[in-house]
Design a protein around this motif. Structure first.
Motif, PDB file in Angstrom:
ATOM      1  N   UNK A 528       0.898  -1.416  -0.118  1.00 38.46           N
ATOM      2  CA  UNK A 528      -0.269   0.100  -0.208  1.00 38.46           C
ATOM      3  C   UNK A 528       0.857   1.371  -0.381  1.00 38.46           C
ATOM      4  N   UNK A 529       1.209   1.477  -0.863  1.00 40.81           N
ATOM      5  CA  UNK A 529       2.368   2.694  -1.647  1.00 40.81           C
ATOM      6  C   UNK A 529       1.679   3.772  -1.396  1.00 40.81           C
ATOM      7  N   UNK A 530       2.366   4.474  -0.462  1.00 40.40           N
ATOM      8  CA  UNK A 530       1.581   5.876   0.273  1.00 40.40           C
ATOM      9  C   UNK A 530       2.510   7.340   0.575  1.00 40.40           C
ATOM     10  N   UNK A 531       1.837   8.028   0.065  1.00 39.76           N
ATOM     11  CA  UNK A 531       2.309  10.244   0.571  1.00 39.76           C
ATOM     12  C   UNK A 531       1.471  10.438   1.431  1.00 39.76           C
ATOM     13  N   UNK A 532       1.888  11.247   2.708  1.00 39.20           N
ATOM     14  CA  UNK A 532       1.910  11.964   2.588  1.00 39.20           C
ATOM     15  C   UNK A 532       0.953  13.427   2.621  1.00 39.20           C
ATOM     16  N   UNK A 533       0.095  13.912   3.383  1.00 42.36           N
ATOM     17  CA  UNK A 533      -0.292  15.438   2.601  1.00 42.36           C
ATOM     18  C   UNK A 533      -0.620  16.502   3.949  1.00 42.36           C
ATOM     19  N   UNK A 534      -0.890  17.260   3.722  1.00 39.89           N
ATOM     20  CA  UNK A 534      -0.055  18.668   4.282  1.00 39.89           C
ATOM     21  C   UNK A 534      -0.547  18.443   5.655  1.00 39.89           C
ATOM     22  N   UNK A 535      -2.324  17.272   6.099  1.00 40.62           N
ATOM     23  CA  UNK A 535      -2.345  17.641   7.259  1.00 40.62           C
ATOM     24  C   UNK A 535      -2.003  16.002   7.977  1.00 40.62           C
ATOM     25  N   UNK A 536      -1.027  15.355   7.147  1.00 41.43           N
ATOM     26  CA  UNK A 536      -0.138  14.064   7.221  1.00 41.43           C
ATOM     27  C   UNK A 536      -1.234  13.079   8.020  1.00 41.43           C
ATOM     28  N   UNK A 537      -1.993  13.297   6.386  1.00 37.62           N
ATOM     29  CA  UNK A 537      -2.681  12.266   6.520  1.00 37.62           C
ATOM     30  C   UNK A 537      -1.763  11.273   5.495  1.00 37.62           C
ATOM     31  N   UNK A 538      -2.460   9.893   5.536  1.00 39.42           N
ATOM     32  CA  UNK A 538      -2.070   9.169   3.924  1.00 39.42           C
ATOM     33  C   UNK A 538      -2.426   9.176   2.806  1.00 39.42           C
ATOM     34  N   UNK A 539      -2.182   9.077   1.364  1.00 37.30           N
ATOM     35  CA  UNK A 539      -2.763   9.683   0.711  1.00 37.30           C
ATOM     36  C   UNK A 539      -2.459   8.441  -0.309  1.00 37.30           C
ATOM     37  N   UNK A 540      -2.675   7.670  -1.023  1.00 33.91           N
ATOM     38  CA  UNK A 540      -2.270   6.575  -1.789  1.00 33.91           C
ATOM     39  C   UNK A 540      -1.736   7.182  -2.858  1.00 33.91           C
ATOM     40  N   UNK A 541      -0.322   6.397  -3.480  1.00 32.02           N
ATOM     41  CA  UNK A 541       0.154   7.054  -4.725  1.00 32.02           C
ATOM     42  C   UNK A 541       1.092   5.746  -5.567  1.00 32.02           C
ATOM     43  N   UNK A 542       1.906   5.760  -6.713  1.00 35.95           N
ATOM     44  CA  UNK A 542       2.547   5.040  -7.271  1.00 35.95           C
ATOM     45  C   UNK A 542       3.399   5.088  -6.577  1.00 35.95           C
ATOM     46  N   UNK A 543       3.960   3.855  -6.556  1.00 34.35           N
ATOM     47  CA  UNK A 543       4.937   3.151  -5.577  1.00 34.35           C
ATOM     48  C   UNK A 543       6.361   3.778  -6.032  1.00 34.35           C
ATOM     49  N   UNK A 544       6.589   4.684  -7.087  1.00 35.44           N
ATOM     50  CA  UNK A 544       7.895   5.202  -7.516  1.00 35.44           C
ATOM     51  C   UNK A 544       8.049   6.288  -6.963  1.00 35.44           C
ATOM     52  N   UNK A 545       6.803   7.185  -6.044  1.00 34.10           N
ATOM     53  CA  UNK A 545       6.872   8.571  -5.426  1.00 34.10           C
ATOM     54  C   UNK A 545       6.830   8.164  -3.909  1.00 34.10           C
ATOM     55  N   UNK A 546       6.379   6.886  -3.389  1.00 31.08           N
ATOM     56  CA  UNK A 546       6.185   6.401  -1.590  1.00 31.08           C
ATOM     57  C   UNK A 546       7.368   6.857  -1.245  1.00 31.08           C
ATOM     58  N   UNK A 547       7.359   7.125   0.322  1.00 30.97           N
ATOM     59  CA  UNK A 547       7.493   7.042   1.549  1.00 30.97           C
ATOM     60  C   UNK A 547       7.134   6.205   2.666  1.00 30.97           C
ATOM     61  N   UNK A 548       5.446   6.183   2.291  1.00 30.25           N
ATOM     62  CA  UNK A 548       5.085   5.403   3.395  1.00 30.25           C
ATOM     63  C   UNK A 548       4.233   4.356   2.735  1.00 30.25           C
ATOM     64  N   UNK A 549       3.861   3.909   4.141  1.00 29.15           N
ATOM     65  CA  UNK A 549       3.030   2.081   3.497  1.00 29.15           C
ATOM     66  C   UNK A 549       1.627   2.769   4.277  1.00 29.15           C
ATOM     67  N   UNK A 550       0.184   2.491   4.027  1.00 29.96           N
ATOM     68  CA  UNK A 550      -0.834   3.569   4.452  1.00 29.96           C
ATOM     69  C   UNK A 550      -1.162   1.618   5.634  1.00 29.96           C
ATOM     70  N   UNK A 551      -0.543   0.780   5.635  1.00 30.55           N
ATOM     71  CA  UNK A 551      -0.879  -0.558   5.839  1.00 30.55           C
ATOM     72  C   UNK A 551      -0.907  -0.593   7.531  1.00 30.55           C
ATOM     73  N   UNK A 552      -1.999  -0.888   7.860  1.00 25.54           N
ATOM     74  CA  UNK A 552      -1.706  -1.529   9.437  1.00 25.54           C
ATOM     75  C   UNK A 552      -1.639  -1.867  10.244  1.00 25.54           C
ATOM     76  N   UNK A 553      -1.401  -3.274   9.250  1.00 29.70           N
ATOM     77  CA  UNK A 553      -0.807  -4.482   9.839  1.00 29.70           C
ATOM     78  C   UNK A 553       0.915  -4.656   9.513  1.00 29.70           C
ATOM     79  N   UNK A 554       1.342  -4.085   8.421  1.00 27.27           N
ATOM     80  CA  UNK A 554       2.704  -3.967   8.650  1.00 27.27           C
ATOM     81  C   UNK A 554       3.328  -2.937   9.372  1.00 27.27           C
ATOM     82  N   UNK A 555       2.575  -2.056   9.021  1.00 26.02           N
ATOM     83  CA  UNK A 555       2.963  -0.874  10.255  1.00 26.02           C
ATOM     84  C   UNK A 555       3.359  -1.632  12.247  1.00 26.02           C
ATOM     85  N   UNK A 556       2.248  -2.921  12.033  1.00 24.29           N
ATOM     86  CA  UNK A 556       2.552  -2.961  13.520  1.00 24.29           C
ATOM     87  C   UNK A 556       2.700  -4.002  12.962  1.00 24.29           C
TER      88      UNK A 556
END
Length: 688
Positions: A528-556
């Motif tokens: 679940x490739x993601x970036x963050x918006x100005x409010x700090x919320x995850x936004x779905x993104x292209x994996x080439x641009x991603x810096x985060x994952x929005x997947x709760x299982x991976x984070x845990x």
């Protein structure tokens, strides 16, 4: 008065075993060969004075005994009085409403706060018997454990005996003390606690010559009569009818004279005349064949259970399915056993039912467990109100249908751990979901009830996100088995006891459950490739641009590695080697580049398309007609932007998954069959 706990040592698999009983119904569950039957058998053997055999002793204990016996020092006879083998301790709790009449001789102190008595059963060999056995070992040249075990199998009862005691109990430390009574009599124990049960090896069959259920009517009658007043009208009528039958049968057997004086021969008239001739009338030999129909024999040997059809005809018991035969047999036996217990009840009456699911389809299993608790509750209430005695029920099962329909508070889960067995109350899992995670416990409990009680009986589990993986997982397992044949000591994936469960991106909520069950688990999830918006919320993104994952299982899963503090957690996830993705008995798998490619996917669909683009192009027309993909130009897939291709062209995920099964040709050319994405293959090889 309630049986609260049982402790067992050295009985079969139960090397050092504890079981906490529920006040009303204890549902003991677990896989095959995890000790469920052993827990019932030791109760039966100890409380009903059945013989303990050499084979009942835990194998490690057998070997230890052998060493101690051959190494026994006769000069230290005063120090060693005996050697213990199997032992069972029963912890019984009483209160002020209970009668002390039967338990007072088992009370070991006068502390008013101590409301526990402990009954102990131990199989021992006395010192003088050890010497005798040691001499026999020498005389018979028994030189190894195998020969010793063979000898003991035949001669165990000559050397070992069962001792029964009451033990002291310290209420403050919740421990047994060294205090031990003189030996106690089994008759006194039977006044305090009795056990009766219905075993799994019930003789139910729909063979035309088998009439087990009909035979149960005689047993039921005996127990029914014992609990009733024999002056009741039902017994008077039965007796009158039997007397009438006896008189009529006497005439048929021996003959009679009609009203006109004519002699009517009976069945035995000729042989009786012959006997009179041989004996001579002057010797007074005069015999008759009497009819002596007893109620029990009448029911046991001369009644048939039948099935009514349409109200005016009936069929034999064997004309019904094994499931119904089993259910009827269990209910007959329950009623018979309970009536026997009612006849002379102990303070605590324990009834067990082993594997009621035998031969029955899921619906019958649901019906049984739904009704048994209320049915038993009626008997329990009657016994308590009429005689102030308790009835406790034990049911063992490995049916996920029974578990899903039961109250989870009743569950005791048996788990084989190496060479021993541990018992866990399901409610102890609640402690693993502390604080805000109590919602997680409720969710898991509800999920098990509605979907996946089979987890209690599986060896391994694969957690998947949704429909796509659910549809394709069996085929992917098949492909892995075919691609890389397992070594001789490994079983193919599809031959293993593996449950596939759909958990979305919430597998982390199940981790305490998996640890409680002690099963091996593979979590297959999307990065679940993601970036963050100005409010700090995850936004779905292209994996080439991603810096985060929005997947709760991976984070845990990686929370202990401070993944959230990384400047680029997406990149950190990609750097992890397979060993980093394993925690205890659980492994996580998410998208990684293929071994011969650089593309990094974000979901299953773009990972699959990147690896299998030749298959997609080969079957382009069919996939579009099937409704799996929207119509597309070849350039859209050949340009390497698989993320956007999947996002824009996968019409429906479930249709896409099922189409892959439909158009796959396992025996065809390379572009006619598809391959399993690397991250899934890596995970499946691990769990295999």
């Amino acid at each position: 008065m309630i049986l609260k706990k049982m402790k067992v040592k050295n009985f079969r698999l139960l090397k050092n075993f504890e079981l906490d009983f529920k006040d009303e119904l204890s549902l003991i569950i677990g896989k095959n060969n995890c000790g469920k039957t052993s827990a019932l058998i030791i109760l039966d053997k100890m409380l009903n004075s059945s013989k303990v055999m050499w084979e009942d002793i835990n194998l490690e204990c057998q070997k230890d005994l052998y060493k101690k016996i051959i190494g026994f020092d006769i000069t230290k006879l005063d120090e060693v009085q005996l050697l213990e083998t199997i032992s069972m301790q029963l912890f019984i709790e009483y209160n002020d409403n209970d009668s002390y009449e039967n338990i007072q001789k088992f009370m070991m102190d006068l502390n008013p706060d101590n409301n526990i008595i402990v009954l102990e059963f131990i199989s021992v060999i006395a010192a003088k018997k050890i010497i005798e056995l040691k001499n026999i070992i020498s005389e018979k040249n028994i030189e190894d454990f195998k020969s010793f075990s063979k000898f003991m199998s035949k001669n165990f009862a000559n050397f070992f005996e069962m001792k029964k005691y009451s033990r002291g109990f310290d209420i403050e430390s919740n421990q047994i003390t060294q205090d031990r009574s003189e030996e106690i009599d089994n008759k006194d124990i039977q006044k305090v606690i009795k056990v009766a049960g219905i075993r799994a090896d019930r003789a139910v069959s729909n063979d035309d010559h088998n009439h087990v259920l009909s035979g149960l009517t005689g047993k039921y009658f005996s127990s029914y009569k014992a609990t009733k007043d024999e002056s009741e009208s039902v017994f008077t009528r039965l007796e009158e009818k039997l007397e009438e039958a006896d008189k009529e049968l006497y005439k048929i057997y021996n003959g009679e004279k009609s009203d006109s004086g004519k002699v009517i021969d009976g069945i035995f008239s000729n042989v009786i005349d012959v006997i009179k001739t041989y004996g001579g009338a002057e010797n007074g030999i005069d015999i008759a064949i009497e009819s002596s129909i007893s109620e029990k024999n009448l029911l046991s040997d001369n009644t048939n259970l039948s099935y009514r059809q349409g109200g005016d005809c009936s069929l034999p018991e064997t004309y019904n399915g094994l499931g119904y035969l089993n259910l009827i047999g269990i209910l007959f036996e329950i009623e018979t056993k309970i009536q026997e217990l009612f006849e002379q009840p102990a303070d605590i009456n324990l009834l067990y039912i082993e594997e009621p699911e035998a031969h029955t389809h899921p619906q019958l299993q649901y019906i049984f467990i739904r009704n048994i608790k209320s049915h038993i509750k009626t008997h329990r209430k009657k016994l308590l109100e009429d005689k102030n005695k308790q009835l406790q029920i034990l049911i063992t099962s490995h049916s996920s249908h029974i578990v899903s329909e039961c109250n989870f508070d009743d569950i005791i889960y048996l788990k084989k751990n190496g060479n021993t067995v541990i018992a866990k109350n399901f409610n102890s899992l609640k402690e693993e979901y502390s604080g805000d995670e109590q919602k997680g416990f409720k969710f898991v409990k509800q999920y098990l009830t509605m979907n996946r009680s089979e987890l209690f009986f599986t060896d391994k589990a694969i957690c998947i996100e949704g429909d796509t993986e659910r549809i394709l997982m069996p085929m992917m397992m098949h492909k892995i088995d075919n691609k890389e044949k397992p070594k001789a000591d490994l079983i193919p994936l599809l031959s293993q006891n593996i449950s596939i469960i759909e958990v979305g991106a919430h597998s982390h909520i199940f981790i305490p459950l998996f640890e409680f069950l002690g099963i091996k688990v593979l979590i297959i999830t999307d990065i679940d490739a993601a970036t963050k918006n100005n409010n700090g919320r995850y936004v779905k993104s292209h994996p080439q641009e991603a810096k985060y994952t929005s997947n709760a299982s991976i984070k845990d899963f990686f929370k202990d590695t401070c993944l959230d503090e990384s400047n680029n957690e997406f990149e950190e996830l990609l750097k992890k080697i397979p060993e980093d993705k394993i925690k205890n008995n659980i492994r996580i798998a998410y998208q990684i580049p293929e071994t011969d490619g650089e593309y990094q996917a974000s979901s299953f669909e773009d990972a699959f398309i990147a690896l299998n683009k030749d298959f997609i192009l080969k079957n382009k027309e069919e996939l579009c007609e099937y409704g799996a993909l929207k119509d597309f130009s070849n350039y859209e897939i050949e340009n390497g932007d698989y993320y956007n291709f999947a996002l824009n062209n996968v019409k429906k995920k479930s249709a896409f998954a099922s189409s892959l099964l439909y158009f796959d040709d396992e025996n065809g050319e390379e572009d006619e069959k598809w391959a399993v994405p690397h991250y899934i293959e890596e995970g499946l090889l691990w769990i295999r």
